[in-house]
Motif scaffolding. Structure first.
Motif, PDB file in Angstrom:
ATOM      1  N   THR A   1       0.956  -0.814  -0.402  1.00 18.38           N
ATOM      2  CA  THR A   1      -0.015  -0.181   0.174  1.00 18.38           C
ATOM      3  C   THR A   1       0.903   1.299   0.190  1.00 18.38           C
ATOM      4  N   ILE A   2       0.326   2.719  -1.251  1.00 17.02           N
ATOM      5  CA  ILE A   2       1.510   3.376  -1.312  1.00 17.02           C
ATOM      6  C   ILE A   2       0.749   3.816  -0.558  1.00 17.02           C
ATOM      7  N   THR A   3       1.436   4.962   0.838  1.00 20.16           N
ATOM      8  CA  THR A   3       1.284   6.062   1.740  1.00 20.16           C
ATOM      9  C   THR A   3       1.418   7.073   1.342  1.00 20.16           C
ATOM     10  N   SER A   4       2.843   7.398   0.671  1.00 19.60           N
ATOM     11  CA  SER A   4       3.464   8.412   0.048  1.00 19.60           C
ATOM     12  C   SER A   4       4.200   8.293  -1.143  1.00 19.60           C
ATOM     13  N   PRO A   5       3.545   8.809  -1.905  1.00 17.98           N
ATOM     14  CA  PRO A   5       3.686   8.684  -3.919  1.00 17.98           C
ATOM     15  C   PRO A   5       5.279   8.122  -3.723  1.00 17.98           C
ATOM     16  N   GLU A   6       5.997   9.970  -3.131  1.00 15.30           N
ATOM     17  CA  GLU A   6       7.501  10.288  -3.108  1.00 15.30           C
ATOM     18  C   GLU A   6       8.341   9.406  -2.738  1.00 15.30           C
ATOM     19  N   THR A   7       8.113   9.053  -1.176  1.00 15.74           N
ATOM     20  CA  THR A   7       8.603   7.921  -0.111  1.00 15.74           C
ATOM     21  C   THR A   7       8.596   6.780  -0.820  1.00 15.74           C
ATOM     22  N   GLU A   8       7.673   6.084  -1.061  1.00 15.55           N
ATOM     23  CA  GLU A   8       6.948   4.628  -0.898  1.00 15.55           C
ATOM     24  C   GLU A   8       7.150   3.905  -2.543  1.00 15.55           C
ATOM     25  N   THR A   9       7.785   2.855  -2.643  1.00 18.65           N
ATOM     26  CA  THR A   9       8.327   2.528  -3.321  1.00 18.65           C
ATOM     27  C   THR A   9       7.729   0.996  -4.069  1.00 18.65           C
ATOM     28  N   HIS A  10       7.050   0.537  -5.281  1.00 16.33           N
ATOM     29  CA  HIS A  10       6.912  -0.556  -5.674  1.00 16.33           C
ATOM     30  C   HIS A  10       7.459  -0.930  -6.814  1.00 16.33           C
ATOM     31  N   ALA A  11       8.348  -2.400  -6.304  1.00 14.08           N
ATOM     32  CA  ALA A  11       8.628  -3.545  -7.322  1.00 14.08           C
ATOM     33  C   ALA A  11       7.595  -3.338  -8.286  1.00 14.08           C
ATOM     34  N   LEU A  12       8.424  -2.964  -9.243  1.00 16.03           N
ATOM     35  CA  LEU A  12       7.509  -3.350 -10.810  1.00 16.03           C
ATOM     36  C   LEU A  12       7.748  -5.433 -11.511  1.00 16.03           C
ATOM     37  N   THR A  13       7.404  -6.034 -10.624  1.00 22.17           N
ATOM     38  CA  THR A  13       7.418  -7.023 -11.309  1.00 22.17           C
ATOM     39  C   THR A  13       6.541  -7.280 -12.432  1.00 22.17           C
ATOM     40  N   SER A  14       7.386  -9.005 -13.151  1.00 28.49           N
ATOM     41  CA  SER A  14       6.669  -9.128 -14.271  1.00 28.49           C
ATOM     42  C   SER A  14       4.642  -9.468 -14.092  1.00 28.49           C
ATOM     43  N   GLU A  15       4.410  -9.921 -12.924  1.00 25.33           N
ATOM     44  CA  GLU A  15       2.724  -9.965 -13.023  1.00 25.33           C
ATOM     45  C   GLU A  15       1.996  -8.454 -13.104  1.00 25.33           C
TER      46      GLU A  15
ATOM     47  N   GLU B   1      18.634  -1.631  -9.026  1.00 26.42           N
ATOM     48  CA  GLU B   1      18.949  -1.085  -7.355  1.00 26.42           C
ATOM     49  C   GLU B   1      18.056   0.446  -7.545  1.00 26.42           C
ATOM     50  N   THR B   2      18.586   1.202  -8.295  1.00 25.38           N
ATOM     51  CA  THR B   2      18.444   2.750  -8.612  1.00 25.38           C
ATOM     52  C   THR B   2      16.268   2.931  -8.601  1.00 25.38           C
ATOM     53  N   PRO B   3      15.265   2.971  -8.284  1.00 21.93           N
ATOM     54  CA  PRO B   3      14.377   3.682  -8.366  1.00 21.93           C
ATOM     55  C   PRO B   3      13.981   4.652  -9.010  1.00 21.93           C
ATOM     56  N   VAL B   4      13.101   4.576 -10.185  1.00 21.96           N
ATOM     57  CA  VAL B   4      12.769   5.467 -11.270  1.00 21.96           C
ATOM     58  C   VAL B   4      11.088   5.840 -10.603  1.00 21.96           C
ATOM     59  N   TRP B   5      11.220   7.240 -11.193  1.00 20.19           N
ATOM     60  CA  TRP B   5       9.208   7.767 -11.978  1.00 20.19           C
ATOM     61  C   TRP B   5       8.743   6.987 -12.419  1.00 20.19           C
ATOM     62  N   LEU B   6       7.008   6.221 -12.072  1.00 22.49           N
ATOM     63  CA  LEU B   6       6.980   5.267 -13.098  1.00 22.49           C
ATOM     64  C   LEU B   6       5.316   6.342 -13.881  1.00 22.49           C
ATOM     65  N   ILE B   7       5.422   6.636 -15.225  1.00 18.19           N
ATOM     66  CA  ILE B   7       4.498   7.373 -15.585  1.00 18.19           C
ATOM     67  C   ILE B   7       3.666   6.686 -15.897  1.00 18.19           C
ATOM     68  N   THR B   8       2.158   6.450 -15.567  1.00 23.62           N
ATOM     69  CA  THR B   8       1.357   5.956 -16.111  1.00 23.62           C
ATOM     70  C   THR B   8       0.125   6.024 -17.573  1.00 23.62           C
TER      71      THR B   8
ATOM     72  N   ALA C   1      20.816   2.100 -17.752  1.00 24.04           N
ATOM     73  CA  ALA C   1      20.841   0.793 -18.846  1.00 24.04           C
ATOM     74  C   ALA C   1      21.904   0.225 -18.437  1.00 24.04           C
ATOM     75  N   GLU C   2      22.866   1.146 -17.943  1.00 22.12           N
ATOM     76  CA  GLU C   2      24.116  -0.349 -17.416  1.00 22.12           C
ATOM     77  C   GLU C   2      23.689  -0.776 -16.404  1.00 22.12           C
ATOM     78  N   GLN C   3      22.829  -1.004 -15.246  1.00 26.00           N
ATOM     79  CA  GLN C   3      22.768  -1.765 -14.193  1.00 26.00           C
ATOM     80  C   GLN C   3      21.590  -2.422 -14.987  1.00 26.00           C
ATOM     81  N   MET C   4      21.232  -2.793 -15.984  1.00 28.21           N
ATOM     82  CA  MET C   4      20.690  -3.615 -17.128  1.00 28.21           C
ATOM     83  C   MET C   4      21.196  -4.648 -17.591  1.00 28.21           C
ATOM     84  N   ILE C   5      22.593  -3.602 -18.127  1.00 25.41           N
ATOM     85  CA  ILE C   5      22.990  -4.429 -18.941  1.00 25.41           C
ATOM     86  C   ILE C   5      23.984  -5.423 -18.073  1.00 25.41           C
ATOM     87  N   GLU C   6      24.117  -4.955 -17.035  1.00 21.48           N
ATOM     88  CA  GLU C   6      25.236  -5.640 -15.612  1.00 21.48           C
ATOM     89  C   GLU C   6      24.214  -6.959 -15.697  1.00 21.48           C
ATOM     90  N   ALA C   7      22.987  -6.819 -15.264  1.00 20.57           N
ATOM     91  CA  ALA C   7      22.476  -7.508 -14.453  1.00 20.57           C
ATOM     92  C   ALA C   7      22.173  -8.858 -15.812  1.00 20.57           C
TER      93      ALA C   7
END
Length: 416
Positions: free
Chosen positions: A2-16, A43-50, A82-88
């Motif tokens: 549950t996101i209580t503050s969109p500026e501080t809470e972070t979601h894991a963007l799972t495949s589901e 590791e680095t969080p990003v802002w997601l636009i929907t 992008a570099e982290q994705m390549i590293e992964a």
């Protein structure tokens, strides 16, 4: 979570979550225009636009760049997304210069590269391919229909897409099956297959460039070589290899997956399929709606804020990454009435009407080709074969996951 503050809470963007355009993104969209997420293995969080309008706005906003290194005065703070994705993926360092070209370029450099590629993707040249596409598709389908069954990705989607894009690039027809195998291994997500496939494609591309340098032909690579002679802005070998890999990857896997996903979507909506078969002229409007509904590339590339700014009413700090969930944007209820419904008669409004191909400067170069391929295949496969059905039970279909992209069909068996 549950996101209580969109500026501080972070979601894991799972495949589901990524794969569910309605329920998966609904809660995120309710919370805020931008929410913090983390991508798998990043590791680095990003802002997601929907939202669709916000997705279009950020892709047109010059305050954001694809290349993290172009953020003015940004202190080195670890590798980019992008570099982290390549590293992964565990890709060897010597191959990283071949990845991300044009997709991660900005400004004049992006314009230079894009202009060199778009010459082979003019509307006139793409439209002229229709008879050839129809012939190739007929040749692919005839033995499958006689056999009474097929696996659409293996037997139709990949062969058609690879034949066309490889011909445009200049890859010899005899090498197309091998290139198709390599790109499928590269797109599999299995690192044991990814690295050898990438190595083979790089070496094949270098060899192709050498052969076309010695003996030019009527193809994209020859054009690059010829136009680059005595031109200080001509493409280097590394840039040509990188562009070949980009075109092979984007010109084979997404179109093949889109063809399979479109067929499945119509089989899942028999009333829409019946409507299309009754009125084949609707095919031109059905393909854009299917692109919206399936969104073969569900996530856009990260963008970095070049300054502290406000976007969609929310603060974004310099250097922070923003990315658009293209699939979510294509199901935005503020942009579409009943977006969860497939409607081949839907009026998508002015312009393209969806963001499945991105937007603005990074709009997909091969969009017209992908649409044409889908029109030809859907016509010959579903309209000309009115009894086509799934070859297995719906729940028996298999999928595979790609980090940050969600689930994709592993195959689509059908019966004629």
């Amino acid at each position: 979570m549950t996101i209580t503050s969109p500026e501080t809470e972070t979601h894991a963007l799972t495949s589901e979550l990524v794969s569910d355009p309605v329920r998966g993104y609904m809660e995120l969209r309710r919370r805020a225009p931008l929410v913090r997420v983390t991508l798998p293995d990043i590791e680095t969080p990003v802002w997601l636009i929907t939202g669709q309008q916000d997705a279009k706005a950020v892709l047109s906003d010059t305050r954001f760049v694809r290349d993290q290194g172009k953020v003015p005065g940004l202190a080195e703070d670890g590798p980019s997304i992008a570099e982290q994705m390549i590293e992964a993926y565990g890709l060897p360092a010597e191959y990283r210069d071949y990845l991300g070209i044009m997709v991660l370029a900005d400004g004049p450099e992006h314009t230079r590269l894009r202009n060199l590629v778009t010459k082979s993707f003019t509307a006139r040249r793409i439209n002229a391919l229709r008879p050839r596409l129809e012939r190739i598709t007929k040749e692919l389908l005839a033995p499958l229909a006689a056999r009474g069954q097929a696996e659409l990705l293996e037997d139709v989607g990949y062969p058609l897409a690879s034949t066309v894009i490889c011909a445009l690039i200049g890859i010899d027809e005899s090498d197309v099956p091998q290139m198709r195998t390599w790109i499928r291994e590269y797109a599999s997500g299995d690192i044991d297959l990814v690295i050898p496939a990438l190595r083979n494609m790089v070496e094949h591309s270098k060899d192709l460039i050498a052969r076309r340098t010695a003996r030019p032909a009527d193809d994209l690579v020859s054009g690059w070589i010829t136009s680059g002679k005595n031109d200080p802005e001509g493409l280097t070998e590394t840039e040509m290899v990188a562009l070949i890999l980009l075109l092979i990857n984007t010109g084979i896997t997404p179109p093949a997956l889109f063809i399979a996903s479109s067929v499945l979507a119509l089989l899942d909506h028999p009333e829409q399929l019946a409507h299309l078969r009754a009125e084949p002229e609707l095919l031109a409007s059905a393909v854009p709606e299917l692109l919206r509904f399936t969104s073969p590339v569900p996530m856009g590339a990260p963008l970095y804020a070049t300054q502290d700014l406000e976007f969609a009413g929310m603060p974004v700090k310099k250097g922070e990454a923003v990315t658009s969930a293209l699939l979510a944007a294509n199901f935005d209820p503020d942009a579409y009435q009943a977006p969860e419904s497939l409607d081949i008669t839907r009026d998508l409004g002015r312009g393209v009407g969806h963001v499945a191909f991105g937007h603005s400067a990074h709009y997909c170069i091969g969009a017209a080709l992908a649409r044409l391929e889908a029109e030809v295949v859907l016509d010959q496969l579903l309209i000309r074969h009115p009894h086509l059905t799934l070859g297995v039970a719906r729940e028996e279909l298999e999928y595979f996951d790609l980090p940050g992209e969600g689930r994709h069909l592993r195959g689509l068996p059908v019966a004629f």
